[in-house]
Design a protein around this motif. Structure first.
Motif, mmCIF file in Angstrom:
data_model
loop_
_atom_site.group_PDB
_atom_site.id
_atom_site.type_symbol
_atom_site.label_atom_id
_atom_site.label_comp_id
_atom_site.label_asym_id
_atom_site.label_seq_id
_atom_site.Cartn_x
_atom_site.Cartn_y
_atom_site.Cartn_z
ATOM 1 N N THR A 211 103.614 34.118 40.071
ATOM 2 C CA THR A 211 102.963 35.413 39.867
ATOM 3 C C THR A 211 101.553 35.209 39.333
ATOM 4 O O THR A 211 101.305 34.308 38.535
ATOM 5 C CB THR A 211 103.751 36.296 38.886
ATOM 6 N N PHE A 212 100.648 36.044 39.776
ATOM 7 C CA PHE A 212 99.260 36.021 39.288
ATOM 8 C C PHE A 212 98.595 37.334 39.672
ATOM 9 O O PHE A 212 99.200 38.178 40.369
ATOM 10 C CB PHE A 212 98.491 34.817 39.853
ATOM 11 N N THR A 213 97.385 37.512 39.219
ATOM 12 C CA THR A 213 96.643 38.736 39.524
ATOM 13 C C THR A 213 95.288 38.396 40.130
ATOM 14 O O THR A 213 94.757 37.300 39.931
ATOM 15 C CB THR A 213 96.408 39.597 38.264
ATOM 16 N N TYR A 214 94.756 39.345 40.878
ATOM 17 C CA TYR A 214 93.351 39.259 41.287
ATOM 18 C C TYR A 214 92.693 40.583 40.953
ATOM 19 O O TYR A 214 93.354 41.635 40.889
ATOM 20 C CB TYR A 214 93.200 38.897 42.768
ATOM 21 N N GLY A 215 91.387 40.550 40.707
ATOM 22 C CA GLY A 215 90.692 41.770 40.335
ATOM 23 C C GLY A 215 89.228 41.532 40.039
ATOM 24 O O GLY A 215 88.706 40.420 40.171
ATOM 25 N N SER A 216 88.573 42.585 39.602
ATOM 26 C CA SER A 216 87.127 42.558 39.388
ATOM 27 C C SER A 216 86.720 41.729 38.181
ATOM 28 O O SER A 216 85.605 41.224 38.111
ATOM 29 C CB SER A 216 86.613 43.992 39.196
ATOM 30 N N GLY A 217 87.628 41.608 37.210
ATOM 31 C CA GLY A 217 87.292 40.898 35.986
ATOM 32 C C GLY A 217 86.574 41.759 34.972
ATOM 33 O O GLY A 217 86.205 41.276 33.896
ATOM 34 N N ASN A 218 86.374 43.041 35.284
ATOM 35 C CA ASN A 218 85.634 43.936 34.382
ATOM 36 C C ASN A 218 86.436 45.170 33.989
ATOM 37 O O ASN A 218 85.864 46.175 33.586
ATOM 38 C CB ASN A 218 84.323 44.377 35.043
ATOM 39 N N ASP A 219 87.775 45.113 34.120
ATOM 40 C CA ASP A 219 88.611 46.278 33.828
ATOM 41 C C ASP A 219 88.601 46.583 32.330
ATOM 42 O O ASP A 219 88.920 45.717 31.512
ATOM 43 C CB ASP A 219 90.038 46.011 34.305
ATOM 44 N N LYS A 220 88.233 47.794 31.964
ATOM 45 C CA LYS A 220 88.167 48.176 30.548
ATOM 46 C C LYS A 220 89.539 48.352 29.926
ATOM 47 O O LYS A 220 89.690 48.260 28.708
ATOM 48 C CB LYS A 220 87.392 49.496 30.395
ATOM 49 N N GLN A 221 90.561 48.654 30.746
ATOM 50 C CA GLN A 221 91.840 49.092 30.212
ATOM 51 C C GLN A 221 92.913 48.002 30.200
ATOM 52 O O GLN A 221 93.837 48.079 29.403
ATOM 53 C CB GLN A 221 92.347 50.288 31.038
ATOM 54 N N ARG A 222 92.819 46.996 31.083
ATOM 55 C CA ARG A 222 93.915 46.029 31.209
ATOM 56 C C ARG A 222 93.371 44.603 31.271
ATOM 57 O O ARG A 222 92.509 44.289 32.096
ATOM 58 C CB ARG A 222 94.745 46.339 32.470
ATOM 59 N N LYS A 223 93.914 43.757 30.404
ATOM 60 C CA LYS A 223 93.455 42.372 30.321
ATOM 61 C C LYS A 223 93.764 41.590 31.590
ATOM 62 O O LYS A 223 93.013 40.699 31.979
ATOM 63 C CB LYS A 223 94.101 41.689 29.121
ATOM 64 N N GLU A 224 94.903 41.909 32.238
ATOM 65 C CA GLU A 224 95.290 41.143 33.422
ATOM 66 C C GLU A 224 94.321 41.321 34.586
ATOM 67 O O GLU A 224 94.330 40.527 35.532
ATOM 68 C CB GLU A 224 96.709 41.509 33.868
ATOM 69 N N PHE A 225 93.487 42.358 34.536
ATOM 70 C CA PHE A 225 92.472 42.555 35.559
ATOM 71 C C PHE A 225 91.060 42.334 35.018
ATOM 72 O O PHE A 225 90.084 42.637 35.705
ATOM 73 C CB PHE A 225 92.574 43.960 36.161
ATOM 74 N N SER A 226 90.958 41.831 33.794
ATOM 75 C CA SER A 226 89.637 41.556 33.223
ATOM 76 C C SER A 226 89.576 40.109 32.757
ATOM 77 O O SER A 226 89.516 39.187 33.570
ATOM 78 C CB SER A 226 89.325 42.533 32.090
ATOM 79 N N MET A 227 89.649 39.879 31.461
ATOM 80 C CA MET A 227 89.470 38.518 30.947
ATOM 81 C C MET A 227 90.598 37.576 31.354
ATOM 82 O O MET A 227 90.410 36.358 31.391
ATOM 83 C CB MET A 227 89.336 38.558 29.418
ATOM 84 N N GLN A 228 91.791 38.113 31.659
ATOM 85 C CA GLN A 228 92.916 37.263 32.025
ATOM 86 C C GLN A 228 93.177 37.222 33.532
ATOM 87 O O GLN A 228 94.193 36.687 33.967
ATOM 88 C CB GLN A 228 94.180 37.739 31.293
#
Length: 747
Positions: A211-228
């Motif tokens: 399991t892993f995530t992909y995303g913008s890296g700038n999500d204000k609300q969820r770490k899994e789509f930002s710093m993590q």
């Protein structure tokens, strides 16, 4: 001669002028008041006169059959004394209201307005007014019962009695408010499971899961789509597809509609690829209560069985206290295709977990609620060169989307006021009878819009699940199909448990993907007949529809209004000894168009035991409509009997050929389920306004092997059938709807 001082003369003059002005002012005010009273009185008489005149005028165009003069006299008597009496009653009521304390009047007015405004979240005033009035009356009564003893003390017996009644009433009200609801009644219909022809598709597979995530890296609300976040993606400009992106929405998420992120949660089988790709997208919910987390149960299962599964984040398109987003369905669909582009790019990069793992020729889209409509709409956009609602926007997708699964989907008109129609895509529909969000079986319209031309080996299936609700397909949403405080009114007592409902989803979603993407035909029978899956499912009532290219329909009732014709020019229809026989559109619980026509038949054994509906073939049916020893007679039917009866309906089907006939009893093949009355809420007033009728017709596909007719009469020549008759020869009457009569060439 002594003179009077000048200031004294000036003082007397001023006093005299003031006296004159005061007298003039008093007369003017008296005149204005007199004029005002006369005006108000005249206006009152004018309004009353206009009312009387209107009622009298209706008598000139109303025909009682007693003569025009008498008609006018009747309406004149209604108008003059009736209107005057109504005005007098109004005066009495207003007089009584004036005697009430100002605090009480102000509280009623202010509270009523605020309650109505607060409840009217969906701008459906007629739905919430009974509830608003009920809350106000309950508050008045309980407050009065408790208020009297608190004001007058508890020494008087009447105070103790009123306080006791008030406390009991308060307790009863709040108990009713927070109780799960009322159990409904279902007549027991015995349905015997058929032996499964494969292993349980809801069982975990042989693959370990990453399991892993992909995303913008700038999500204000969820770490899994930002710093993590594990893989970073580029943002996309969604502004051409949506609108009304508010400042509050921008503040919450930290981005505009011109740079929305591509965020996803990934469950990937460990091992060598390539694996089919499955995208799951949620529907509309409060954007602050993230929905993409709610499909982990599907992600884990599917990945263990060899499907790369992604739960797509589209929470930023959901509703909020700050308002909604216009055109969100189109935006949701377009976003799914953007995710496919992103994953295709990952699949070509060595430094990503996707590298050479994804089979881009085997893609499925799964959607829930608005996501269900977005999934089929994405499949439609995928085949288009331009955006239908704005042709200046070009599309360039053309991915190999083989399968669409819609869970309780919406079906709004999104493409230039036209319904979505697709050819040769595998389609599965799941819907619950206790869906208190989408209480109508809207996905049935989508199902009918899928055409199987035979160009691809596609199938379509639908499963209607009694006691399933809208939200429990998503672990985040749960059993609340609406927002608070309306959730307190929902009747949750009859619902399946969340684990049971998700077990159904796992079984059917996994089985359908195994059939359509892994091409394992051993699972196909469970879609053609739900009884093959019953051993894997919780106990409740199921209704299913199915079709594949082997189904050839010669009576779909969409051709014209002539009840004696069918889709084939070589078939004529006759009927007899029926209480009702007509062709028309099947109805939802409320007023939406279903776009599904068929024949309505009603009979009563006290009237006649020879009721029949017969298709007469002027010549033997030719390929692909002909019957043979290996084919099935197929049709769909729904029980439309009164919901109070809860009785199953049975009838016989007879084939005739050259003077020989053979008969099969429907219940010997599969029972036609009783109607399923549903009580969505705990209050009948809100129920009727919000949800409409207590029942909704749902069609079941019946396949009767021709071999059964041969067993009944071996002399019948099934290749030369001249009549097909539905014979209503069983005890009790009934009302049914029949559609999609044809032949299924099983081999």
């Amino acid at each position: 001669m002594d003179q009077e001082p000048e200031y004294e003369i000036t003082s007397r003059t001023t006093h005299h002028k003031r006296k004159i002005f005061k007298t003039y002012t008093q007369k003017s005010l008296h005149l204005i008041q007199s004029f005002s009273k006369a005006t108000w009185k005249g206006s009152s008489y004018g309004a009353t006169f206009m009312t009387m005149l209107l009622i009298i005028s209706m008598g000139f165009d109303f025909h009682t059959g007693l003569g025009k003069a008498i008609d006018i006299v009747i309406f004149t008597l209604i108008a003059i004394p009736g209107t005057w009496l109504a005005v007098k009653i109004g005066l009495i009521i207003i007089g009584l209201i004036k005697k009430l304390p100002s605090l009480f009047i102000a509280s009623i007015l202010v509270s009523g307005i605020i309650i109505i405004y607060t409840l009217d979240q969906y701008r459906q005033l007629d739905n919430i007014l009974p509830l608003a009035y009920t809350l106000l009356v309950v508050g008045i009564v309980i407050g009065g019962l408790v208020g009297y003893p608190l004001t007058n003390g508890l020494k008087k017996p009447v105070s103790i009695v009123l306080l006791t009644i008030g406390l009991i009433a308060s307790g009863a009200f709040f108990y009713w408010l927070f109780t799960p609801g009322l159990e409904d009644y279902r007549s027991q219909m015995v349905v015997k499971p058929l032996s499964p022809v494969s292993s349980n598709p809801a069982s975990s597979g042989n693959y370990s899961v990453q399991t892993f995530t992909y995303g913008s890296g700038n999500d204000k609300q969820r770490k899994e789509f930002s710093m993590q976040v594990d893989l970073k993606t580029q943002s996309v400009n969604a502004s051409p597809m949506i609108g009304e992106w508010s400042k509050a929405r921008e503040w919450f998420w930290g981005f505009k509609d011109t740079n929305v992120p591509l965020n996803g949660r990934v469950w990937m089988p460990e091992g060598k690829g390539e694996f089919p790709l499955v995208l799951i997208v949620h529907g509309n919910h409060k954007m602050e209560d993230f929905s993409d987390e709610g499909y982990d149960y599907l992600g884990e299962l599917l990945a263990s069985r060899g499907f790369i599964t992604v739960s797509v984040d589209e929470n930023f398109l959901n509703s909020s206290w700050s308002g909604g987003v216009a055109g969100d369905i189109n935006g949701r669909a377009w976003m799914l295709l953007q995710h496919l582009q992103q994953i295709e790019s990952f699949n070509q990069k060595k430094d990503t977990p996707f590298y050479q793992k994804v089979d881009m020729n085997e893609i499925a889209l799964i959607g829930h609620s608005r996501g269900g409509q977005a999934a089929i709409l994405a499949a439609k956009f995928n085949k288009l060169d331009r955006y239908p609602n704005n042709a200046t926007m070009r599309f360039d997708f053309n991915y190999a989307i083989q399968t669409v699964i819609a869970i309780a989907p919406t079906d709004y008109q999104t493409l230039s006021d036209r319904k979505i129609e697709m050819n040769d895509v595998n389609y599965l529909l799941l819907h619950g009878s206790y869906d208190s969000d989408l209480s109508e079986f809207e996905g049935d319209r989508q199902y009918n819009g899928i055409q199987l031309t035979g160009g691809e080996d596609a199938i379509k299936a639908a499963l209607y699940i009694d006691r399933a609700n809208h939200g429990q397909f998503n672990t985040t949403w749960g059993d609340n199909d609406t927002y608070f405080p309306f959730t307190l009114l929902l009747n949750k007592k009859p619902l399946l448990k969340g684990e049971e409902q998700r077990q159904i989803a796992k079984t059917y979603v996994s089985g359908f993907l195994e059939t359509t993407l892994h091409e394992d035909d051993s699972y196909k029978p469970m879609f053609e007949d739900y009884r093959y899956a019953l051993k894997w499912l919780p106990k409740t009532t199921y209704i299913s529809k199915y079709e594949d290219p082997s189904y050839s329909i010669f009576a779909d009732y969409e051709e014209d209004v002539d009840v004696t014709t069918t889709s084939s020019p070589f078939i004529k229809v006759t009927a007899g000894s029926l209480l009702q026989w007509y062709e028309g559109e099947l109805e939802y619980r409320r007023d939406k168009e279903r776009a599904n026509h068929g024949v309505f038949l009603k009979w009563d054994d006290s009237y006649s035991k020879n009721g029949h509906y017969t298709l007469n073939f002027s010549k033997p049916l030719q390929d692909p409509f002909n019957f043979n020893e290996n084919s099935d007679l197929t049709f769909t039917a729904a029980n439309l009997s009164e919901d109070e009866s809860q009785e199953s309906v049975d009838f016989s089907i007879k084939l005739s050929s050259n003077g020989e006939s053979a008969t099969v009893l429907l219940s010997d093949i599969m029972p036609l389920h009783p109607v399923l009355p549903v009580r969505h809420t705990k209050t009948i007033y809100f129920e009727e306004k919000r949800y409409g009728e207590p029942t909704e017709p749902v069609l079941q596909t019946f396949n009767i092997p021709i071999s059964h007719f041969i067993e009944d009469n071996p002399s019948i020549d099934v290749k030369k059938i001249d009549t097909l008759t539905f014979q209503f020869d069983q005890p009790n009457g009934g009302t049914i709807f029949i559609d999609q009569i044809g032949v299924n060439q099983t081999n």
